[in-house]
Design an enzyme around this catalytic site. Sequence first.
Site, mmCIF file in Angstrom:
data_model
loop_
_atom_site.group_PDB
_atom_site.id
_atom_site.type_symbol
_atom_site.label_atom_id
_atom_site.label_comp_id
_atom_site.label_asym_id
_atom_site.label_seq_id
_atom_site.Cartn_x
_atom_site.Cartn_y
_atom_site.Cartn_z
ATOM 1 C CD GLU A 57 -2.516 -1.668 0.129
ATOM 2 O OE1 GLU A 57 -2.848 -0.804 -0.708
ATOM 3 O OE2 GLU A 57 -2.724 -2.876 -0.033
ATOM 4 N N GLY A 58 2.029 1.184 -0.587
ATOM 5 C CA GLY A 58 2.938 2.321 -0.646
ATOM 6 C C GLY A 58 4.004 2.202 0.421
#
Length: 535
Positions: free
Chosen positions: A419-420
Amino acid sequence: MSFADQASRTLAMLALTPGWARLQALRPDCDDATVAMLLDAAAGFAETALAPLNPVGDQIGAQLVEGHVVLPPGFVQAFHAYAESGWLGIDAPASFGGMDLPITMQAVCGPLFDRGCMALMMAAGSIRGAIQLLAASADPATAEEWGPRLVSGEWAATICISEPEAGSDIGRIRTKAEQRDGTWRITGQKIWISFGDHDMASRIGHCLLARSNDEPGTRGLSLFLVPDHVDGAPNGVSVERLEEKLGLHASPTCAMRFRAAQGILLGEEGRGLSQLFAMIEPMRLHTGCQGLGLASAAADIAEDYAAQRRQGGRPDQAPPPIARHPDVRRQLHDIRAGTEILRAAVLELSTVMDLARLENDAGLGDLASFMLPLIKTFGAETGFDAAHAAIQVLGGAGYVRDCPLEHYLRDARVMALYEGTTGMQALDFLTRRLWRDEGRGLAVFLAHARSELATGAVARPEQAARVASLLDDLALLAQAMTAMQSQPDAALYRADSFMRAAWAAVSGWMAFRIHADESLALCQARFDLHAARCA
């Protein structure tokens, strides 16, 4: 360790969250009695239905058998029970058959479920994100077909972004979407896909970014829903391999191949990335909840062990519990304080997200955008750090498989990657939240925190003054980082330190709220360290 204690701490923390009373006024169905009952049910389900799966899933793992993923024993049944109990649709629209409760209700229950079995909740996180995405971007027929079936657990969904040459650099995605006879066909490879295949649902829809035109970078990307089956027949979607991982063994991480797979365009062509954030944002909040769940478990294990383990003291007397030893007390304090500061921050963010939507408040939306990279990043780090520190309290007893801490540590490590990554969150925090948004979220944060300090200063003036000074320091640091826009390489080199300094300030705000006064000096020291690195 106690799921019930975690639920009680969450209820108490909600009562301290300023936005919660405001949210309850807008949503009278979220009265105290109802929320307490919901949390009690979530704690019971997590402890009895999910927690027993955790060691089994870690030991056996997901298996690729004749091209399809088979999950460990008990996972399919637990997932169906989770969905049938309504947990999968807790914040889903009523039109999809969901409870349509505020996202705060997911944020209070989610850490209990992640504590029970984070591996299985990886599937739930993707499905909940897909539900929000479909509600925001799908055409009515697609939303009507998929939404209720995702909420019921009959069907499942994934998020498909990364490729071998396009991880964080999304603009290099090469998966192609072409129209043939009025139908979109998707061809390419996707990697790192959690629950890309499994035996829990009869159909899986992949929320997928693909290049649909010749525009460069992200402008050429569109968003599609690509089912693994269409009209009961395979749709050109296959699993090429499962990744062998440090942790989350029961969560299948798949490399996927799409061969002219039929896809449904979601939203507007060429705006796929911006539309995908309807799915990414709740999944980033979920990462913070995952970290909180594991940190809560680690803190409980460390405290329980230290209260029972007896060592040291005078040789002519019975040995005392190690919880009485000053160094162990220090370790336990740091674990618990970090966990509760994160709990307060997760609830602050979730209530802000709800209020921004319900009141159409742009300022609160800016505050949510400011806090989201912090919660994602430091939720991940708190989960890992708490497990790491708890192992130190237990010593050798925490390093063996009989104790779940080493399992938590392995599972938690990936949260700072998906998610980053932390680096990507830092770049977003600096270049978008400070530069592009002109510091609007920072300004709202400072205003909210200072208002709370002013109210509490009557009873605790010294503590309020310490946090106020910390906020002033952050404002000055933000000015210095804003002035560095003309030196982008130098500024980006310092982005991680700036984000960590901001988290130290947010932590000071939360520490004041929960009366964790012993942590205030540490928050200032951490801020000073990271601010110095920004110089």
